[in-house]
Motif scaffolding. Structure first.
Motif, PDB file in Angstrom:
ATOM      1  N   ALA A 138     -20.422 -21.640 -87.828  1.00  0.00           N
ATOM      2  CA  ALA A 138     -21.486 -21.844 -86.829  1.00  0.00           C
ATOM      3  C   ALA A 138     -22.789 -22.335 -87.466  1.00  0.00           C
ATOM      4  CB  ALA A 138     -21.745 -20.525 -86.109  1.00  0.00           C
ATOM      5  N   PRO A 139     -23.627 -22.963 -86.653  1.00  0.00           N
ATOM      6  CA  PRO A 139     -24.986 -23.240 -87.133  1.00  0.00           C
ATOM      7  C   PRO A 139     -25.712 -21.917 -87.318  1.00  0.00           C
ATOM      8  CG  PRO A 139     -24.815 -23.706 -84.769  1.00  0.00           C
ATOM      9  CD  PRO A 139     -23.436 -23.371 -85.242  1.00  0.00           C
ATOM     10  N   MET A 140     -26.342 -21.749 -88.464  1.00  0.00           N
ATOM     11  CA  MET A 140     -27.099 -20.517 -88.721  1.00  0.00           C
ATOM     12  C   MET A 140     -28.369 -20.861 -89.477  1.00  0.00           C
ATOM     13  SD  MET A 140     -24.257 -17.710 -89.839  1.00  0.00           S
ATOM     14  CE  MET A 140     -23.088 -18.810 -90.601  1.00  0.00           C
ATOM     15  N   VAL A 141     -29.493 -20.712 -88.776  1.00  0.00           N
ATOM     16  CA  VAL A 141     -30.786 -20.952 -89.416  1.00  0.00           C
ATOM     17  C   VAL A 141     -30.859 -20.124 -90.694  1.00  0.00           C
ATOM     18  CG1 VAL A 141     -33.262 -20.467 -89.177  1.00  0.00           C
ATOM     19  CG2 VAL A 141     -32.039 -21.611 -87.327  1.00  0.00           C
ATOM     20  N   MET A 190     -29.788 -25.178 -87.289  1.00  0.00           N
ATOM     21  CA  MET A 190     -30.508 -25.989 -86.303  1.00  0.00           C
ATOM     22  C   MET A 190     -31.765 -26.618 -86.927  1.00  0.00           C
ATOM     23  SD  MET A 190     -32.492 -24.445 -83.088  1.00  0.00           S
ATOM     24  CE  MET A 190     -33.574 -23.639 -84.234  1.00  0.00           C
ATOM     25  N   GLN A 237     -26.869 -29.857 -86.365  1.00  0.00           N
ATOM     26  CA  GLN A 237     -27.341 -29.362 -85.059  1.00  0.00           C
ATOM     27  C   GLN A 237     -28.842 -29.611 -84.892  1.00  0.00           C
ATOM     28  OE1 GLN A 237     -28.135 -25.314 -83.797  1.00  0.00           O
ATOM     29  NE2 GLN A 237     -26.588 -25.559 -82.182  1.00  0.00           N
ATOM     30  N   ASN A 251     -28.443 -28.095 -79.466  1.00  0.00           N
ATOM     31  CA  ASN A 251     -28.572 -26.660 -79.248  1.00  0.00           C
ATOM     32  C   ASN A 251     -29.024 -26.397 -77.813  1.00  0.00           C
ATOM     33  OD1 ASN A 251     -29.646 -24.015 -79.018  1.00  0.00           O
ATOM     34  ND2 ASN A 251     -29.856 -23.893 -81.242  1.00  0.00           N
ATOM     35  N   LYS A 301     -23.765 -26.958 -77.670  1.00  0.00           N
ATOM     36  CA  LYS A 301     -23.453 -25.526 -77.831  1.00  0.00           C
ATOM     37  C   LYS A 301     -24.258 -24.779 -76.777  1.00  0.00           C
ATOM     38  CE  LYS A 301     -23.432 -21.822 -81.306  1.00  0.00           C
ATOM     39  NZ  LYS A 301     -24.669 -21.014 -81.170  1.00  0.00           N
ATOM     40  N   HIS A 331     -20.800 -19.953 -76.436  1.00  0.00           N
ATOM     41  CA  HIS A 331     -21.045 -18.569 -76.829  1.00  0.00           C
ATOM     42  C   HIS A 331     -20.967 -17.774 -75.531  1.00  0.00           C
ATOM     43  CE1 HIS A 331     -24.024 -15.414 -78.699  1.00  0.00           C
ATOM     44  NE2 HIS A 331     -22.843 -14.908 -78.401  1.00  0.00           N
ATOM     45  N   ASN A 333     -16.915 -19.006 -78.995  1.00  0.00           N
ATOM     46  CA  ASN A 333     -17.800 -18.375 -79.987  1.00  0.00           C
ATOM     47  C   ASN A 333     -18.211 -16.979 -79.516  1.00  0.00           C
ATOM     48  OD1 ASN A 333     -21.268 -18.486 -80.623  1.00  0.00           O
ATOM     49  ND2 ASN A 333     -19.765 -18.081 -82.205  1.00  0.00           N
ATOM     50  N   ASP A 385     -18.425 -12.830 -81.654  1.00  0.00           N
ATOM     51  CA  ASP A 385     -17.836 -11.548 -82.072  1.00  0.00           C
ATOM     52  C   ASP A 385     -16.458 -11.628 -82.717  1.00  0.00           C
ATOM     53  OD1 ASP A 385     -20.014 -10.120 -81.415  1.00  0.00           O
ATOM     54  OD2 ASP A 385     -19.141  -9.078 -79.686  1.00  0.00           O
ATOM     55  N   ALA A 408     -20.080 -17.014 -86.737  1.00  0.00           N
ATOM     56  CA  ALA A 408     -21.332 -16.937 -87.500  1.00  0.00           C
ATOM     57  C   ALA A 408     -21.327 -15.675 -88.358  1.00  0.00           C
ATOM     58  CB  ALA A 408     -22.533 -16.960 -86.555  1.00  0.00           C
ATOM     59  N   ARG A 409     -21.601 -14.513 -87.753  1.00  0.00           N
ATOM     60  CA  ARG A 409     -21.781 -13.292 -88.549  1.00  0.00           C
ATOM     61  C   ARG A 409     -20.517 -12.867 -89.290  1.00  0.00           C
ATOM     62  NH1 ARG A 409     -23.762  -9.956 -83.758  1.00  0.00           N
ATOM     63  NH2 ARG A 409     -22.263 -11.404 -82.857  1.00  0.00           N
TER      64      ARG A 409
HETATM   65  C1  LIG Z   1     -28.512 -15.699 -88.913  1.00  0.00           C
HETATM   66  C2  LIG Z   1     -28.138 -16.459 -87.676  1.00  0.00           C
HETATM   67  C3  LIG Z   1     -28.681 -17.725 -87.443  1.00  0.00           C
HETATM   68  C4  LIG Z   1     -28.336 -18.453 -86.298  1.00  0.00           C
HETATM   69  N1  LIG Z   1     -28.821 -19.713 -86.133  1.00  0.00           N
HETATM   70  C5  LIG Z   1     -28.357 -20.484 -85.102  1.00  0.00           C
HETATM   71  C6  LIG Z   1     -28.687 -21.852 -85.006  1.00  0.00           C
HETATM   72  O1  LIG Z   1     -29.361 -22.416 -85.862  1.00  0.00           O
HETATM   73  N2  LIG Z   1     -28.220 -22.555 -83.932  1.00  0.00           N
HETATM   74  C7  LIG Z   1     -27.418 -21.972 -82.975  1.00  0.00           C
HETATM   75  O2  LIG Z   1     -27.007 -22.657 -82.046  1.00  0.00           O
HETATM   76  N3  LIG Z   1     -27.083 -20.686 -83.060  1.00  0.00           N
HETATM   77  C8  LIG Z   1     -27.504 -19.941 -84.108  1.00  0.00           C
HETATM   78  N4  LIG Z   1     -27.080 -18.645 -84.226  1.00  0.00           N
HETATM   79  C9  LIG Z   1     -26.120 -18.116 -83.240  1.00  0.00           C
HETATM   80  C10 LIG Z   1     -24.687 -18.291 -83.784  1.00  0.00           C
HETATM   81  O3  LIG Z   1     -24.376 -19.654 -84.042  1.00  0.00           O
HETATM   82  C11 LIG Z   1     -23.647 -17.707 -82.824  1.00  0.00           C
HETATM   83  O4  LIG Z   1     -23.681 -18.404 -81.608  1.00  0.00           O
HETATM   84  C12 LIG Z   1     -23.875 -16.220 -82.531  1.00  0.00           C
HETATM   85  O5  LIG Z   1     -24.253 -15.515 -83.712  1.00  0.00           O
HETATM   86  C13 LIG Z   1     -22.595 -15.575 -81.984  1.00  0.00           C
HETATM   87  O6  LIG Z   1     -21.524 -15.762 -82.887  1.00  0.00           O
HETATM   88  P1  LIG Z   1     -21.007 -14.582 -83.882  1.00  0.00           P
HETATM   89  O7  LIG Z   1     -20.651 -13.415 -83.023  1.00  0.00           O
HETATM   90  O8  LIG Z   1     -19.822 -15.178 -84.587  1.00  0.00           O
HETATM   91  O9  LIG Z   1     -22.136 -14.225 -84.801  1.00  0.00           O
HETATM   92  C14 LIG Z   1     -27.437 -17.894 -85.344  1.00  0.00           C
HETATM   93  C15 LIG Z   1     -26.904 -16.622 -85.581  1.00  0.00           C
HETATM   94  C16 LIG Z   1     -27.233 -15.919 -86.728  1.00  0.00           C
HETATM   95  C17 LIG Z   1     -26.604 -14.560 -86.966  1.00  0.00           C
END
Ligand SMILES: Cc1cc2nc3c(=O)[nH]c(=O)nc-3n(C[C@H](O)[C@H](O)[C@H](O)COP(=O)(O)O)c2cc1C
Length: 371
Positions: free
Chosen positions: A46-49, A72, A133, A159, A211, A239, A269, A271, A293-294
């Protein structure tokens, strides 16, 4: 180059082949076994800042991740500022440098670049396939950002899922208006963005995805997704929570309905923490891909079937991070996530307060035999 129909081909070859339908109560898992079964599903980081940067993408790609997203990036900053481009987007080193140098002559430069490296751009050998993203509120700005990035990536994602409160640390509340999850309530604006990118990026293989989060009224989400499809989106990631939900259970049933309502690929997406979760979510939703992501932060090897982060993966992270010159905070944070499940409270007390790369490397060598 990844194409949207790559998702579909797998389906036809295995689980979704008509011959396999209607075999009593057997699930696809029963028929193919977990290892083959999960090969059918496109597995996405996933995208993760702050986290889904080049070094981490390199790590998860070693462990069966099929496709990675960048963190993002705010499209307007990216277009306006060389500094922002340099700090926000890193891919293969030589390409990053070229990207930094892209100035007002970017269109000519881009064409030159493509012709010089055709048919196989350099990035194919390393950070690929890659989706960048963007957060945007103006279609033209997004299209400009997409044009700049197009030689360096396989597609862009818009996004449309970030709840407003998540923007605060980035740009402040005022700036948040019009970005992220607002777009799920402005389907026409989202359509305009998709169309502008499609019209202005020359490469027809370049993907444009979105997304989203879901609405309380699912019919609105279905309408949104159908509009996205009509505008030419390549796939849709859902999500399965609404913008107010944080830790509530993910609505996989809603993702299933969305999947049934559109023809473009859909990615689920929310959990998933293990390959078993991936299989279960797929059994419910029947989506073409899953995005995590997590779960990947905690265990970057999860797509390869590991229940917890193997030491080999931690060693790989040390090697990759040091090779990329990853800043200490990022290096350390990733290790804290990865080692969360395998370290005791006592160990965490020591490890989490280490304050330099060399102290961390020494600790891991002395306590885990890692080099
Ligand atoms: C540290 C972190 C940074 C994130 N950054 C973004 C992001 O840049 N763009 C985005 O669309 N979602 C972002 N998310 C949301 C995740 O992409 C994802 O949609 C959300 O965490 C649910 O998925 P998960 O249960 O696998 O964590 C972020 C989530 C986390 C935990």
């Amino acid at each position: 180059m990844m194409e949207p129909h790559d998702f579909v081909d797998d389906r036809e070859n295995l689980a979704f082949h008509p011959e396999h339908q209607g075999e009593g109560d057997k699930t696809d898992l029963d028929r193919f076994g977990p290892i083959i079964y999960t090969r059918l599903i496109v597995k996405i980081c996933a995208p993760m800042v702050r986290y889904s940067k080049l070094a981490f993408r390199t790590l998860v790609r070693k462990y069966n991740c099929d496709l990675c997203y960048t963190p993002m990036i705010i499209a307007a900053d990216f277009v306006r500022s060389v500094k922002a481009r340099h700090s926000e987007f890193t891919t293969h080193q030589a390409l990053s440098k070229l990207l930094t140098e892209l100035g007002p002559h970017m269109v000519a430069f881009r064409q030159l670049y493509i012709s010089q490296h055709s048919p196989k751009p350099m990035f194919l050998s390393c950070d690929h396939p890659l989706i960048v993203q963007f957060a945007a509120k103006e279609a033209q700005v997004l299209a400009d950002a997409a044009c700049i990035i197009s030689p360096f990536a396989d597609g862009i994602d818009i996004n449309c899922g970030c709840p407003q409160r998540h923007w605060k640390p980035l740009r402040g509340w005022a700036m948040a208006e019009g970005y992220g999850a607002c777009l799920i309530n402005r389907p026409e604006a989202m359509q305009e963005m998709v169309k502008q990118v499609r019209n202005q990026v020359e490469n027809p293989m370049f993907s444009v995805s979105v997304k989203i989060r879901i609405h309380n009224d699912l019919q609105r989400t279905v309408d949104l997704c159908q509009k996205a499809e009509a505008a030419g989106v390549s796939w849709i990631t859902v999500h399965g929570r609404n913008v107010d939900e944080r830790h509530q259970p993910v609505h996989y049933d809603a993702i299933k309905i969305i999947k049934q309502s559109v023809s473009v690929p859909v990615v689920a997406n929310g959990d998933m923490k293990s390959l078993k979760d991936v299989e279960n979510v797929h059994q419910i939703t029947r989506t073409d891909g899953v995005m995590v992501a997590r779960g990947l932060l905690a265990n970057p090897a999860m797509f390869a079937g590991y229940e917890e982060t193997p030491l080999k993966c931690i060693q790989d992270w040390i090697n990759i991070a040091l090779e990329h010159g990853t800043p200490f905070t990022c290096f350390h944070h990733h290790l804290m996530y990865m080692m969360e499940r395998i370290t005791s409270k006592q160990e965490k007390k020591i490890f989490n307060v280490l304050s330099s790369t060399s102290a961390v490397v020494d600790y891991l060598r002395e306590n885990y035999g890692l080099q």
